[in-house]
Enzyme design. Structure first.
Site, PDB file in Angstrom:
ATOM      1  N   HIS A  51     -18.756  -4.658   9.497  1.00  0.00           N
ATOM      2  CA  HIS A  51     -18.574  -5.242  10.817  1.00  0.00           C
ATOM      3  C   HIS A  51     -18.064  -4.174  11.782  1.00  0.00           C
ATOM      4  O   HIS A  51     -17.433  -3.200  11.360  1.00  0.00           O
ATOM      5  CB  HIS A  51     -17.552  -6.385  10.686  1.00  0.00           C
ATOM      6  CG  HIS A  51     -17.266  -7.152  11.934  1.00  0.00           C
ATOM      7  ND1 HIS A  51     -18.243  -7.744  12.699  1.00  0.00           N
ATOM      8  CD2 HIS A  51     -16.079  -7.435  12.555  1.00  0.00           C
ATOM      9  CE1 HIS A  51     -17.678  -8.371  13.721  1.00  0.00           C
ATOM     10  NE2 HIS A  51     -16.368  -8.191  13.657  1.00  0.00           N
TER      11      HIS A  51
ATOM     12  N   CYS B 113     -22.417  -7.478  16.325  1.00  0.00           N
ATOM     13  CA  CYS B 113     -21.127  -6.809  16.490  1.00  0.00           C
ATOM     14  C   CYS B 113     -21.291  -5.344  16.872  1.00  0.00           C
ATOM     15  O   CYS B 113     -20.500  -4.799  17.652  1.00  0.00           O
ATOM     16  CB  CYS B 113     -20.314  -6.940  15.210  1.00  0.00           C
ATOM     17  SG  CYS B 113     -21.107  -6.254  13.738  1.00  0.00           S
TER      18      CYS B 113
ATOM     19  N   ASN C 173     -11.580  -8.178  18.224  1.00  0.00           N
ATOM     20  CA  ASN C 173     -12.756  -8.669  17.528  1.00  0.00           C
ATOM     21  C   ASN C 173     -13.667  -9.411  18.509  1.00  0.00           C
ATOM     22  O   ASN C 173     -13.308  -9.610  19.675  1.00  0.00           O
ATOM     23  CB  ASN C 173     -12.332  -9.593  16.379  1.00  0.00           C
ATOM     24  CG  ASN C 173     -13.330  -9.615  15.245  1.00  0.00           C
ATOM     25  OD1 ASN C 173     -14.480  -9.212  15.397  1.00  0.00           O
ATOM     26  ND2 ASN C 173     -12.907 -10.118  14.094  1.00  0.00           N
TER      27      ASN C 173
END
Length: 334
Positions: free
Chosen positions: A267, A112, A288
């Site tokens: 994240h 990520c 995302n």
């Protein structure tokens, strides 16, 4: 319902579970959806239907930098601007930049940190330099090495942006992501390894060095909403890191706030805008990297102005450079 009472209720209804337990808990969905004060709706996303807590944890690849160490990095700030709009969405502000609305899938790699950085720089090349490209996550994931962290096991956000300045990043066409179908195939497990750095374009007609696109700066952004908003409004999307609790992967719609469950990890995502609901709740709008089947077509909203889940204290960005653009845009062909 009083927030403290809500936490007590959650603790009673949701048992503490270990890393080998299944991630998705129907009891947690029911707890959130039965609470009118939660402000968001939960569901059981198919994206994580067979995940354990431990497998999901592996995907959370943001490594936190100690506060004393982060002081050594430049900080981007903006003069207070009362003219910032109440609502802002980078997708509509720069409609010519289709990359802003593109939802990617990191698979089961804790990449990520690389996705957020590459996606933002891709957008900023379009916004700032009118260059439409798609940059390679695989380049930084496999080639930055220990300077950025540990590949699929996580990395530091600001170091990814420094890699752009020092080494540049090739296009996605030159070096595609090593897991092109995302985490939907039999070989996708919690031990998915970081790809090797080969520094060679997939196409024999492209030269690696000629495909490099560079950043000219890398900086943290002051941890206050106005500075973050001004940076997005002026220069484009930014990368934000935040704490992930058990309830976050259940997000479907609304404005997320932590309601239930333990801290699992950290994240990184792409932050593209902000707004306020009809009920008067301020939020951030983010993209995302869990594919468009998760959340609100891959996007989510999270409470703004209260540093919800540390969201406003881990924001980084950088600016694109025209360096090497002539070679890159010509295709870098031999």
């Amino acid at each position: 319902m009083d927030p403290l009472l809500l936490q007590v209720l959650a603790a009673k209804q949701i048992p503490s579970i270990g890393d080998d337990a299944m991630l998705l808990q129907e009891s947690m969905v029911e707890l959130i959806n039965s609470n009118p004060k939660a402000g968001w709706k939960a569901a059981l996303p198919s994206r994580f239907s067979n995940y354990t807590i431990g497998q999901f944890k592996y995907m959370l690849g943001m490594k936190k930098i100690p506060k004393d160490a982060s002081l050594s990095f430049p900080v981007g700030s903006h003069v207070a601007n009362s003219n910032l709009p109440a609502q802002f969405d980078a997708r509509t502000a720069w409609p010519q930049c289709s990359s802003i609305g593109r939802i990617l899938d990191q698979g089961h790699c804790g990449s990520c940190w690389a996705f957020g950085a590459v996606e933002c720089l891709t957008d900023r090349f379009c916004i700032q330099l009118d260059v439409t490209i798609s940059l390679s996550v695989n380049d930084i994931l496999s080639c930055c090495g220990s300077s950025c962290g540990d590949g699929c096991k996580g990395g530091w956000l600001i170091n990814a942006w420094q890699y752009f300045v020092q080494n540049g990043v090739v296009t996605e066409e030159c070096d595609p992501y090593f897991d092109p179908v995302g985490c939907r195939h039999p070989g996708c497990t919690e031990v998915w390894q970081t790809p090797q750095c080969v520094q060679k374009c997939k196409s024999e007609n492209q030269v690696w060095s000629d495909q490099k696109h560079f950043g000219v700066s890398a900086f943290n952004i002051q941890s206050d909403p106005q500075s973050i908003m001004a940076e997005i409004y002026t220069n484009g999307p930014v990368e934000a890191g935040f704490a992930i609790y058990q309830d976050f992967p259940l997000y479907e719609s609304g404005v997320y706030k932590h309601v239930s469950g333990k801290l699992i990890g950290h994240h990184a995502v792409k932050l593209i805008g902000w707004g306020t609901t009809e009920e008067g709740e301020d939020y951030w709008l983010a993209a995302n990297s869990w594919n468009s089947g998760w959340g609100d077509n891959g996007f989510f909203k999270i409470k703004r102005g209260t540093n919800e889940c540390e969201f406003e204290e881990n924001v980084v960005a950088g600016m694109p450079s025209p360096k090497n653009l002539n070679s890159a845009l010509s295709g870098g062909r031999e």
